[in-house]
Design an enzyme around this catalytic site. Structure first.
Site, PDB file in Angstrom:
ATOM      1  N   LEU A   1      11.454   6.242  17.501  1.00 31.66           N
ATOM      2  CA  LEU A   1      12.069   5.987  18.805  1.00 31.66           C
ATOM      3  C   LEU A   1      11.054   5.409  19.801  1.00 31.66           C
ATOM      4  O   LEU A   1      11.246   4.335  20.339  1.00 31.66           O
ATOM      5  CB  LEU A   1      12.690   7.287  19.323  1.00 31.66           C
ATOM      6  CG  LEU A   1      13.650   7.124  20.485  1.00 31.66           C
ATOM      7  CD1 LEU A   1      14.850   6.274  20.104  1.00 31.66           C
ATOM      8  CD2 LEU A   1      14.125   8.491  20.983  1.00 31.66           C
ATOM      9  N   HIS A   2      10.022   6.158  20.065  1.00 33.29           N
ATOM     10  CA  HIS A   2       8.910   5.733  20.933  1.00 33.29           C
ATOM     11  C   HIS A   2       9.266   5.540  22.405  1.00 33.29           C
ATOM     12  O   HIS A   2       8.379   5.600  23.252  1.00 33.29           O
ATOM     13  CB  HIS A   2       8.214   4.473  20.405  1.00 33.29           C
ATOM     14  CG  HIS A   2       7.675   4.633  19.016  1.00 33.29           C
ATOM     15  ND1 HIS A   2       6.831   5.649  18.666  1.00 33.29           N
ATOM     16  CD2 HIS A   2       7.884   3.918  17.878  1.00 33.29           C
ATOM     17  CE1 HIS A   2       6.524   5.546  17.380  1.00 33.29           C
ATOM     18  NE2 HIS A   2       7.158   4.511  16.877  1.00 33.29           N
TER      19      HIS A   2
ATOM     20  N   CYS B   1       3.552   8.588   0.859  1.00 31.76           N
ATOM     21  CA  CYS B   1       4.090   7.662   1.850  1.00 31.76           C
ATOM     22  C   CYS B   1       4.191   6.312   1.159  1.00 31.76           C
ATOM     23  O   CYS B   1       3.180   5.740   0.762  1.00 31.76           O
ATOM     24  CB  CYS B   1       3.145   7.631   3.051  1.00 31.76           C
ATOM     25  SG  CYS B   1       3.578   6.371   4.254  1.00 31.76           S
TER      26      CYS B   1
ATOM     27  N   CYS C   1       6.830  -6.996   6.804  1.00 32.55           N
ATOM     28  CA  CYS C   1       7.965  -6.428   7.542  1.00 32.55           C
ATOM     29  C   CYS C   1       8.553  -7.503   8.437  1.00 32.55           C
ATOM     30  O   CYS C   1       7.824  -8.342   8.970  1.00 32.55           O
ATOM     31  CB  CYS C   1       7.497  -5.242   8.395  1.00 32.55           C
ATOM     32  SG  CYS C   1       8.863  -4.293   9.131  1.00 32.55           S
TER      33      CYS C   1
ATOM     34  N   SER D   1      12.427   6.737   6.997  1.00 33.16           N
ATOM     35  CA  SER D   1      12.107   6.490   8.402  1.00 33.16           C
ATOM     36  C   SER D   1      12.534   5.072   8.767  1.00 33.16           C
ATOM     37  O   SER D   1      12.207   4.120   8.083  1.00 33.16           O
ATOM     38  CB  SER D   1      10.596   6.647   8.597  1.00 33.16           C
ATOM     39  OG  SER D   1      10.233   6.272   9.904  1.00 33.16           O
TER      40      SER D   1
ATOM     41  N   CYS E   1       2.174  -1.985  15.546  1.00 34.66           N
ATOM     42  CA  CYS E   1       2.072  -1.715  14.108  1.00 34.66           C
ATOM     43  C   CYS E   1       1.395  -2.877  13.375  1.00 34.66           C
ATOM     44  O   CYS E   1       1.791  -4.031  13.526  1.00 34.66           O
ATOM     45  CB  CYS E   1       3.462  -1.472  13.542  1.00 34.66           C
ATOM     46  SG  CYS E   1       3.451  -1.192  11.752  1.00 34.66           S
TER      47      CYS E   1
ATOM     48  N   ASN F   1      -2.711   5.300  16.143  1.00 34.77           N
ATOM     49  CA  ASN F   1      -3.820   4.778  15.349  1.00 34.77           C
ATOM     50  C   ASN F   1      -4.093   3.355  15.809  1.00 34.77           C
ATOM     51  O   ASN F   1      -3.300   2.460  15.535  1.00 34.77           O
ATOM     52  CB  ASN F   1      -3.446   4.791  13.871  1.00 34.77           C
ATOM     53  CG  ASN F   1      -3.070   6.196  13.442  1.00 34.77           C
ATOM     54  OD1 ASN F   1      -3.835   7.123  13.624  1.00 34.77           O
ATOM     55  ND2 ASN F   1      -1.867   6.351  12.902  1.00 34.77           N
TER      56      ASN F   1
ATOM     57  N   CYS G   1      -0.471   6.003   9.799  1.00 32.06           N
ATOM     58  CA  CYS G   1       0.750   5.318  10.232  1.00 32.06           C
ATOM     59  C   CYS G   1       0.421   4.027  10.951  1.00 32.06           C
ATOM     60  O   CYS G   1      -0.400   4.015  11.871  1.00 32.06           O
ATOM     61  CB  CYS G   1       1.505   6.155  11.267  1.00 32.06           C
ATOM     62  SG  CYS G   1       2.380   7.520  10.616  1.00 32.06           S
TER      63      CYS G   1
ATOM     64  N   CYS H   1       7.363  -4.550  15.779  1.00 36.19           N
ATOM     65  CA  CYS H   1       6.790  -3.503  16.627  1.00 36.19           C
ATOM     66  C   CYS H   1       5.362  -3.921  16.991  1.00 36.19           C
ATOM     67  O   CYS H   1       4.546  -4.186  16.108  1.00 36.19           O
ATOM     68  CB  CYS H   1       6.757  -2.173  15.888  1.00 36.19           C
ATOM     69  SG  CYS H   1       8.381  -1.675  15.277  1.00 36.19           S
TER      70      CYS H   1
ATOM     71  N   GLU I   1       0.839  -1.198   0.000  1.00 30.44           N
ATOM     72  CA  GLU I   1       0.000   0.000   0.000  1.00 30.44           C
ATOM     73  C   GLU I   1       0.871   1.244   0.000  1.00 30.44           C
ATOM     74  O   GLU I   1       1.960   1.257   0.561  1.00 30.44           O
ATOM     75  CB  GLU I   1      -0.911  -0.025   1.232  1.00 30.44           C
ATOM     76  CG  GLU I   1      -1.924  -1.156   1.145  1.00 30.44           C
ATOM     77  CD  GLU I   1      -2.786  -1.324   2.378  1.00 30.44           C
ATOM     78  OE1 GLU I   1      -3.886  -1.862   2.227  1.00 30.44           O
ATOM     79  OE2 GLU I   1      -2.379  -0.936   3.491  1.00 30.44           O
TER      80      GLU I   1
ATOM     81  N   GLY J   1       7.071  -1.935   5.724  1.00 32.14           N
ATOM     82  CA  GLY J   1       8.444  -2.417   5.653  1.00 32.14           C
ATOM     83  C   GLY J   1       9.443  -1.516   6.337  1.00 32.14           C
ATOM     84  O   GLY J   1       9.136  -0.387   6.740  1.00 32.14           O
ATOM     85  N   GLU J   2      10.649  -2.046   6.489  1.00 30.06           N
ATOM     86  CA  GLU J   2      11.748  -1.299   7.101  1.00 30.06           C
ATOM     87  C   GLU J   2      12.728  -0.941   5.972  1.00 30.06           C
ATOM     88  O   GLU J   2      13.435  -1.823   5.469  1.00 30.06           O
ATOM     89  CB  GLU J   2      12.406  -2.170   8.183  1.00 30.06           C
ATOM     90  CG  GLU J   2      13.738  -1.670   8.696  1.00 30.06           C
ATOM     91  CD  GLU J   2      13.723  -0.213   9.135  1.00 30.06           C
ATOM     92  OE1 GLU J   2      12.840   0.191   9.909  1.00 30.06           O
ATOM     93  OE2 GLU J   2      14.615   0.537   8.686  1.00 30.06           O
TER      94      GLU J   2
HETATM   95  N1  SAH Z   1       9.785   0.717   9.487  1.00 29.14           N
HETATM   96  C1  SAH Z   1       9.898   2.136   9.412  1.00 29.14           C
HETATM   97  C2  SAH Z   1       8.849   2.813   8.555  1.00 29.14           C
HETATM   98  C3  SAH Z   1       7.421   2.348   8.666  1.00 29.14           C
HETATM   99  S1  SAH Z   1       6.451   2.819  10.064  1.00 29.14           S
HETATM  100  C4  SAH Z   1       9.916   2.729  10.794  1.00 29.14           C
HETATM  101  O1  SAH Z   1       9.695   1.995  11.748  1.00 29.14           O
HETATM  102  O2  SAH Z   1      10.195   3.906  10.938  1.00 29.14           O
HETATM  103  C5  SAH Z   1       6.187   4.548   9.979  1.00 29.14           C
HETATM  104  C6  SAH Z   1       5.928   5.178  11.329  1.00 29.14           C
HETATM  105  O3  SAH Z   1       4.639   4.814  11.861  1.00 29.14           O
HETATM  106  C7  SAH Z   1       6.938   4.751  12.378  1.00 29.14           C
HETATM  107  O4  SAH Z   1       7.348   5.861  13.117  1.00 29.14           O
HETATM  108  C8  SAH Z   1       6.132   3.814  13.240  1.00 29.14           C
HETATM  109  O5  SAH Z   1       6.668   3.674  14.519  1.00 29.14           O
HETATM  110  C9  SAH Z   1       4.777   4.474  13.233  1.00 29.14           C
HETATM  111  N2  SAH Z   1       3.671   3.602  13.628  1.00 29.14           N
HETATM  112  C10 SAH Z   1       3.595   2.267  13.508  1.00 29.14           C
HETATM  113  N3  SAH Z   1       2.404   1.834  13.978  1.00 29.14           N
HETATM  114  C11 SAH Z   1       1.721   2.908  14.394  1.00 29.14           C
HETATM  115  C12 SAH Z   1       0.415   3.107  14.943  1.00 29.14           C
HETATM  116  N4  SAH Z   1      -0.415   2.105  15.138  1.00 29.14           N
HETATM  117  N5  SAH Z   1       0.028   4.379  15.226  1.00 29.14           N
HETATM  118  C13 SAH Z   1       0.859   5.411  14.988  1.00 29.14           C
HETATM  119  N6  SAH Z   1       2.083   5.291  14.466  1.00 29.14           N
HETATM  120  C14 SAH Z   1       2.525   4.054  14.167  1.00 29.14           C
END
Ligand code: SAH
Length: 347
Positions: free
Chosen positions: A222-223, A108, A115, A198, A122, A297, A340, A119, A95, A166-167
């Site tokens: 980072l989170h 985006c 992936c 990212s 996600c 989200n 996201c 996480c 997507e 994906g990463e």
């Molecule tokens: N793998 C890469 C890019 C994809 S995720 C990365 O981790 O950066 C893009 C962004 O969305 C990242 O910052 C990720 O942490 C964030 N993300 C993932 N799941 C999410 C969610 N449920 N709500 C908000 N942000 C989220």
């Protein structure tokens, strides 16, 4: 009769295309003409290459395929966001999302099918990593969104973020090749300053990016700046620890002098205390930094919950007091699962 396996013509460089024509008794500049059709004009078929003779087009057709992506389904959100479900030549689907604001259109894009990271917040992490995208599959997503931006918003695409599925750093070579094409005058001629990659933070590859002197921007998801907490929500952090990550970022900054953006979601009961904020301030102290506080989200049954406004305010105030740029980013396209972390091929 055994069918000859045709080659993907877009795997060829400009020089290889020129050589192909010469070895077929034609002029080298035909290679340039085809190259322009393939990249600048993003042609889907040989039929449209009208400055070539019919014979040449047939000869190309007999030898090559154009493995173009196909936008299978397009959904539009009430806020203007568009999500494309993109079918690849082997029928896998990824997507990509077009995010319009008053002054810009951001694409985006995805870098992998599924992936390999884990996480826990996600949706994409629940899809097994099937394969890496090729450079042209990444490029095509950008072209598709550029076309949609011109069609629906009467302006070209202005920015690209690698924040889809994906990463990106786990598909390093192809992502860099795609960016080369996007920024090259042969391709879309976009400025690398308008592109953000990212990553969840793979230290070795962040160093490699610095060594390769890339010109695009870096964002790190980072989170949490506390190892124990980060590992509990991003389990791969046990292997790529915060101190390794930080060292690689120090190296990145020394080499590139390019500000680092941190993406950060604040969750209720997970990373919403003053101690969490202080750890973040400490983590970003070594270089000019920007923190994007992203709205969560929801993707699950309520295990993760967006923190209270008071907790977000605490982050904003503390970061600002420490001269760290902070923005609070609202989600876009939530109603069509385009925000996201929501990309999971649900259609
Ligand atoms: N793998 C890469 C890019 C994809 S995720 C990365 O981790 O950066 C893009 C962004 O969305 C990242 O910052 C990720 O942490 C964030 N993300 C993932 N799941 C999410 C969610 N449920 N709500 C908000 N942000 C989220």
């Amino acid at each position: 009769m055994e069918e000859i396996k045709k080659k993907d013509i877009r795997a060829l460089t400009r020089e290889q295309l020129r050589e192909f024509f010469v070895s077929n008794g034609d002029k080298a500049f035909r290679g340039n003409q085809v190259y322009e059709w393939l990249w600048q004009k993003a042609a889907y078929s040989f039929d449209v290459m009208t400055n070539l003779s019919k014979e040449t087009r047939e000869m190309l057709e007999a030898n090559f395929v154009i493995n173009h992506i196909k936008v299978d389904q397009m959904q539009r959100s009430s806020d203007g966001t568009i999500k494309n479900a993109v079918r690849l030549h082997d029928d896998l689907i990824v997507e990509s999302v077009l995010i319009p604001t008053k002054s810009r259109t951001t694409a985006c894009v995805s870098s992998q099918v599924g992936c390999s990271l884990d996480c826990r917040f996600c949706a994409t992490s629940r899809l097994k990593r099937m394969r890496n995208l090729n450079p042209d599959e990444i490029y095509d997503q950008v072209v598709a969104i550029d076309n949609e931006s011109r069609l629906y918003f009467e302006r070209p695409l202005s920015n690209i973020v690698f924040m889809g599925m994906g990463e990106p750093l786990m598909n390093y070579n192809n992502v860099l090749k795609a960016i080369d094409k996007i920024t090259s005058p042969d391709g879309l001629g976009m400025s690398p300053k308008r592109i953000t990659v990212s990553t969840s933070g793979v230290p070795k590859l962040i160093r490699k990016m610095a060594d390769d002197e890339v010109k695009f921007k870096l964002a790190v998801s980072l989170h949490s700046a506390v190892d124990e907490i980060r590992t509990s929500i991003m389990p791969f952090n046990a292997k790529f620890t915060l101190s390794d990550l930080r060292e690689s970022l120090v190296y990145w900054y020394e080499k590139t002098r390019s500000r680092i953006t941190y993406e950060y979601v604040v969750w209720d009961g997970i990373n919403d205390t003053q101690k969490d904020v202080d750890a973040l301030v400490e983590f970003c102290r070594f270089a000019p930094s920007k923190v994007n506080l992203i709205e969560y989200n929801p993707i699950d049954d309520g295990e993760f919950k967006q923190a209270s406004n008071a907790a977000i305010d605490r982050y904003v105030n503390t970061l600002e007091k420490n001269n760290i740029v902070v923005t609070v980013r609202r989600s876009r396209g939530k109603d069509i699962d385009a925000a996201c972390g929501q990309l999971a091929n649900k259609s």
